[in-house]
Motif scaffolding. Structure first.
Motif, PDB file in Angstrom:
ATOM      1  N   ASP A  45     -41.172 116.713  66.861  1.00 22.18           N
ATOM      2  CA  ASP A  45     -41.113 115.543  67.748  1.00 22.18           C
ATOM      3  C   ASP A  45     -39.887 115.601  68.646  1.00 22.18           C
ATOM      4  O   ASP A  45     -39.875 115.027  69.740  1.00 22.18           O
ATOM      5  CB  ASP A  45     -41.134 114.254  66.937  1.00 22.18           C
ATOM      6  CG  ASP A  45     -42.471 114.050  66.254  1.00 22.18           C
ATOM      7  OD1 ASP A  45     -42.594 114.457  65.087  1.00 22.18           O
ATOM      8  OD2 ASP A  45     -43.396 113.540  66.906  1.00 22.18           O
ATOM      9  N   ASP A  91     -40.223 109.174  69.109  1.00 25.72           N
ATOM     10  CA  ASP A  91     -40.032 110.585  68.732  1.00 25.72           C
ATOM     11  C   ASP A  91     -38.704 110.806  68.005  1.00 25.72           C
ATOM     12  O   ASP A  91     -38.601 111.683  67.148  1.00 25.72           O
ATOM     13  CB  ASP A  91     -40.105 111.484  69.963  1.00 25.72           C
ATOM     14  CG  ASP A  91     -41.538 111.850  70.318  1.00 25.72           C
ATOM     15  OD1 ASP A  91     -42.357 112.035  69.403  1.00 25.72           O
ATOM     16  OD2 ASP A  91     -41.829 111.956  71.518  1.00 25.72           O
ATOM     17  N   ASP A 247     -44.646 111.041  64.500  1.00 23.39           N
ATOM     18  CA  ASP A 247     -45.142 109.762  65.014  1.00 23.39           C
ATOM     19  C   ASP A 247     -46.584 109.914  65.489  1.00 23.39           C
ATOM     20  O   ASP A 247     -47.038 111.028  65.795  1.00 23.39           O
ATOM     21  CB  ASP A 247     -44.218 109.150  66.083  1.00 23.39           C
ATOM     22  CG  ASP A 247     -44.285 109.873  67.420  1.00 23.39           C
ATOM     23  OD1 ASP A 247     -44.546 111.091  67.432  1.00 23.39           O
ATOM     24  OD2 ASP A 247     -44.049 109.218  68.448  1.00 23.39           O
TER      25      ASP A 247
HETATM   26 MG   LIG Z   1     -44.211 112.717  68.625  1.00 19.51          MG
END
Ligand SMILES: [Mg+2]
Length: 354
Positions: A45, A91, A247
């Motif tokens: 992320d 993120d 996420d």
């Molecule tokens: Mg992400």
């Protein structure tokens, strides 16, 4: 410098993730060219690098482009500014880190007024205040389409960072919040727009458009997403560190595949355990779609998916997460147990921008 290649491969042929892989290959990053301080480059992320004394920075960047990520006819500027920051903070949360600094590059078409640009920055300022980060720089340029490109830098202790990799067979797969309501909200907003377009063209439009007031929660989930830093704080307070974390921006199914690929594991998702809001059920019914499809493939929920060791479960407040499945050995693949008890292969089929 090479001349442009003769071949023309449309981007939709390789997809968003396929393109990222091709570009990563083009960069030709090898162990020799990567600095020693870098812990995580492309592929999570956010990127992670050491800054000394056991601390790391995490860096993420995301662009919102008119016509691809948003439709200006039903997204107020203030919400757009908020969302551009929130999706990047999400993120950072997905690394179990805390956001600190942001930069914003704004590309404005000439049909955006100064007042609208101010409203956009009002939303950016509101999100920066909410998530406790400082806007430290940016750029404004002209462009054919409104584009917001945001970079957020976060901070964490090196030992507390959680990556996409690390899930182990037997871990519980858990999510925060509910799934699919942001996509349901988008459908409702689009239907409202189509109704207005139709009536301005003198057409009848959809016979029974959704009543917006019945979908206020879903619409807000689409327009005003909340990054789950509250959950990151909760884990820190309770001394809990998930084994793996990502996420949910492209839909649960896609993110489960990312976690499984990164950790060389498989997963079983229990359809009957997915947290689905009543407005998502109502929207699915209205549009003749499956609420399960919204939950699995609807994007933009910006909740967190994490692999939790069973023993850690009792440390967490029950209301802060839902168990949606389990991590299994890689050779079992990624599957979904339907409410009827049938086990089917779960494909990643993400949110396709191209
Ligand atoms: Mg992400």
């Amino acid at each position: 410098m090479h001349l442009p290649s003769e071949s023309f491969t449309p981007i939709r042929e390789v997809g968003e993730f396929g393109l990222i892989e091709r570009l990563r290959d083009t960069l030709g990053l090898t162990l020799d060219t990567v600095p020693d301080e870098l812990i995580q480059g492309i592929g999570d992320d956010a990127a992670v690098y050491r800054v000394g004394e056991g601390r790391v920075h995490v860096v993420t960047t995301d662009a919102l482009v008119e016509g691809v990520h948003f439709d200006r006819t039903f997204v107020p500027m203030r919400y757009l500014g908020w969302k551009a920051i929130a999706v990047n903070v999400s993120d950072v949360a997905a690394m179990n880190a805390r956001p600190r600094y942001a930069t914003v590059a704004l590309a404005l078409p000439n049909n955006v007024s100064v007042e609208q640009a101010e409203a956009l920055y009002g939303g950016i300022a509101e999100a920066c205040a909410r998530y406790d980060l400082a806007l430290v720089g940016g750029d404004v340029t002209a462009a054919a389409r409104l584009t917001l490109s945001v970079t957020v830098i976060g901070e964490a202790a090196e030992h507390s960072v959680v990556y996409r990799r690390g899930a182990r067979p037997g871990d519980l797969l858990c999510v925060t919040g509910d799934l699919g309501s942001a996509a349901a909200g988008l459908r409702v907003l689009l239907a409202g727009k189509q109704r207005l377009d139709a009536s301005s063209n003198g057409e009848a439009g959809e016979s029974s458009p959704p009543n917006l007031s019945e979908f206020a929660y879903a619409a807000e989930r689409q327009l005003y997403p909340q990054a789950r830093l509250d959950r990151v704080r909760h884990w820190a307070e309770r001394g809990v560190k998930p084994h793996a974390l990502i996420d949910i921006s492209d839909g649960l199914a896609s993110e489960v595949h990312h976690l499984c690929r990164a950790g060389s594991v498989g997963a079983v998702i229990e359809a009957g355990l997915l947290p689905i809001h009543v407005q998502t059920f109502k929207a699915a019914e209205h549009f003749g779609e499956s609420p399960l499809a919204f939950a699995l493939y609807g994007g933009e929920d910006y909740e967190l998916l994490f692999a939790l060791p069973e023993a850690e479960r009792e440390k967490l407040d029950e209301s802060t997460y839902a168990v949606v499945g389990q991590v299994v050995e890689a050779d079992a693949g990624v599957t979904l147990r339907t409410p009827e008890g049938e086990v089917v292969s779960l494909d990643a089929q993400g949110f396709a921008h191209f």
